[in-house]
Design an enzyme around this catalytic site. Structure first.
Site, PDB file in Angstrom:
ATOM      1  N   GLU A   1      52.831 -48.799 -82.093  1.00  0.00           N
ATOM      2  CA  GLU A   1      52.582 -50.021 -81.316  1.00  0.00           C
ATOM      3  C   GLU A   1      53.242 -51.224 -81.967  1.00  0.00           C
ATOM      4  OE1 GLU A   1      51.822 -49.935 -78.063  1.00  0.00           O
ATOM      5  OE2 GLU A   1      49.960 -48.913 -78.591  1.00  0.00           O
TER       6      GLU A   1
ATOM      7  N   GLY B   1      47.218 -53.433 -69.727  1.00  0.00           N
ATOM      8  CA  GLY B   1      47.830 -52.783 -70.886  1.00  0.00           C
ATOM      9  C   GLY B   1      48.374 -51.404 -70.562  1.00  0.00           C
ATOM     10  N   LEU B   2      48.359 -51.021 -69.279  1.00  0.00           N
ATOM     11  CA  LEU B   2      48.899 -49.706 -68.900  1.00  0.00           C
ATOM     12  C   LEU B   2      50.277 -49.863 -68.260  1.00  0.00           C
ATOM     13  CD1 LEU B   2      45.639 -48.065 -67.506  1.00  0.00           C
ATOM     14  CD2 LEU B   2      46.631 -47.848 -69.783  1.00  0.00           C
TER      15      LEU B   2
ATOM     16  N   SER C   1      53.308 -53.898 -64.897  1.00  0.00           N
ATOM     17  CA  SER C   1      54.514 -54.694 -64.622  1.00  0.00           C
ATOM     18  C   SER C   1      55.781 -53.876 -64.856  1.00  0.00           C
ATOM     19  CB  SER C   1      54.523 -55.988 -65.437  1.00  0.00           C
ATOM     20  OG  SER C   1      54.334 -55.702 -66.784  1.00  0.00           O
TER      21      SER C   1
ATOM     22  N   ASP D   1      57.846 -49.427 -72.638  1.00  0.00           N
ATOM     23  CA  ASP D   1      57.153 -49.207 -71.359  1.00  0.00           C
ATOM     24  C   ASP D   1      58.114 -48.673 -70.303  1.00  0.00           C
ATOM     25  OD1 ASP D   1      55.147 -50.387 -72.719  1.00  0.00           O
ATOM     26  OD2 ASP D   1      55.217 -52.283 -71.634  1.00  0.00           O
TER      27      ASP D   1
HETATM   28  C1  GLA Z   1      53.888 -54.213 -74.413  1.00  0.00           C
HETATM   29  C2  GLA Z   1      55.404 -54.320 -74.353  1.00  0.00           C
HETATM   30  C3  GLA Z   1      56.058 -53.134 -75.076  1.00  0.00           C
HETATM   31  C4  GLA Z   1      55.495 -52.951 -76.476  1.00  0.00           C
HETATM   32  C5  GLA Z   1      53.973 -52.945 -76.445  1.00  0.00           C
HETATM   33  C6  GLA Z   1      53.374 -52.909 -77.824  1.00  0.00           C
HETATM   34  O1  GLA Z   1      53.443 -53.106 -73.680  1.00  0.00           O
HETATM   35  O2  GLA Z   1      55.848 -54.369 -73.034  1.00  0.00           O
HETATM   36  O3  GLA Z   1      57.456 -53.329 -75.105  1.00  0.00           O
HETATM   37  O4  GLA Z   1      55.979 -53.946 -77.342  1.00  0.00           O
HETATM   38  O5  GLA Z   1      53.453 -54.079 -75.761  1.00  0.00           O
HETATM   39  O6  GLA Z   1      53.703 -51.726 -78.476  1.00  0.00           O
END
Ligand code: GLA
Length: 385
Positions: free
Chosen positions: A32, A123-124, A127, A171
């Protein structure tokens, strides 16, 4: 699910869409805040989806609406810019702007109706799913051959250049490259990846959504990116490195001497140790050592809480109650600052765990969490109607 997007398209335009496109969302198993530091991550696509019913228009305008949002827009392809009043539609619009900036001719407009069961701003990566889905729609509808990696990069360009979040590529890659039952070991220094079987043995991978709403462009996310860059500038003069991910855990004592600002050092310690945890996790998983895997996941959460300071009280509370109520591992997933976490819970204890988490979290924050089993699935797809 696709049927709702189709029905809405039919009732809006009095005809059928031509195609329906689908994008999953993602969890990150470990690694992360490493992606924008050219490090390692291990995400996977999961089966919460955004669908889009799409058809051509006779003019050169893009019409965008969603069953999940009240705002819809009609924008001329020759006149796309990021405007606050365009709200969420700035995400899909950015993709069309980026394609044209790259020199692609978009000869006709599109009608696009989205429908999603991805919890928004959780957080999933709702976007990134929206961006990837739009990039995929454009590549198919305009017949622009783009590989999955290129789709991910186009979506990412739109997120950073058009929407202003300095995020990494994790992501977009997780969603574009998703494969059933596989995790994606992603090296963000080269964009190379490898599919990994991760066997959680008797444990289910559980997702817990805190439902604390947040907006990453307004969160300290960009500040963390800046802190990492500041630390890198200090260290570059003393190590032969291009990114923080070129450092190893053995370099940390020297980094601590060189970086006078304790906060900056903690950011570096997180990034460097998290990269090591990804490597160790892959080894532990190959050895089938579930205890070692669990230990690394918990250590990741602790590092994100204590060194990177992105967890916040809601995710920390979920971490605590999960471990008290039978999970052997629990960590925040994604950017943090609210959002979601993942846990490893004995398969036959899932229903009980879910009840306990719901009750404890709701009585503490008066917010309903969402707790569900993660089903690791394929990436982007479409069907003709
Ligand atoms: C968000 C960002 C990713 C990554 C995570 C943390 O999801 O879009 O690029 O940096 O946070 O790991």
């Amino acid at each position: 699910m696709t049927s709702q997007a189709i029905y809405e398209y039919q009732t809006t335009f009095y005809k059928n869409p031509e195609k329906v496109f689908t994008a999953p969302c993602r969890v990150n198993i470990i690694g992360e805040h490493t992606d924008y530091n050219a490090g390692l991550a291990l995400p996977a696509a999961i089966s919460k989806f955004i669908h889009a019913a799409v058809g051509k228009r006779d003019d050169r305008k893009i019409y965008i609406k969603s069953l999940n949002k009240s705002l819809s827009v009609l924008v001329d392809l020759d006149n796309i810019s990021n405007k606050p009043e365009q709200g969420w539609t700035n995400y899909p619009l950015g993709v069309f702007a980026m394609l044209q900036r790259r020199g692609h001719k978009l000869p006709f407009g599109l009608n696009i109706v989205f429908h999603s069961n991805v919890p928004i701003a959780s957080g999933l990566s709702s976007s990134a799913a929206l961006l990837n889905l739009t990039a995929y729609i454009a590549s198919i509808m305009y017949d622009i051959p783009l590989s999955n990696t290129e789709i991910a990069l186009l979506a990412h360009e739109s997120e950073t250049d058009f929407n202003g979040l300095q995020c990494g590529i994790m992501d977009e890659f997780a969603i574009a490259l998703g494969k059933k039952d596989k995790c994606i070991l992603l090296d963000c220094s080269t964009n190379e990846f490898e599919y990994k079987n991760v066997d959680f043995k008797d444990y289910a991978l559980v997702v817990i959504v805190s439902n604390l709403k947040r907006n990453l462009t307004c969160s300290p996310y960009n500040q963390r990116v800046k802190e990492c860059n500041d630390a890198l500038e200090i260290l570059k003069g003393h190590f032969n490195i291009k990114t923080l991910s070129d450092l190893s855990v053995n370099d940390l004592p020297k980094c601590e001497e060189l970086i006078k600002d304790k906060t900056l050092f903690k950011r570096v310690r997180h990034v460097v140790s998290e990269n090591q945890r990804v490597k160790d996790f892959v080894v532990a998983s190959e050895q089938g050592n579930i205890e070692a895997m669990a230990k690394l996941l918990n250590a990741s959460h602790e590092s994100l809480r204590d060194d990177y300071e992105v967890t916040g009280e809601h995710l920390d509370y979920i971490h605590e109650i999960s471990l008290k109520n039978g999970a052997i591992a629990e960590r925040m997933t994604g950017a943090g600052f609210g959002g979601s976490s993942i846990a490893l819970v004995k398969k036959d204890d899932f229903a009980n765990f879910k009840n306990k988490i719901f009750t404890a979290y709701y009585s503490h924050f008066k917010i309903r969490p969402l707790v569900f089993l993660a089903d690791i699935c394929d990436g982007l797809s479409y069907e003709n109607i």
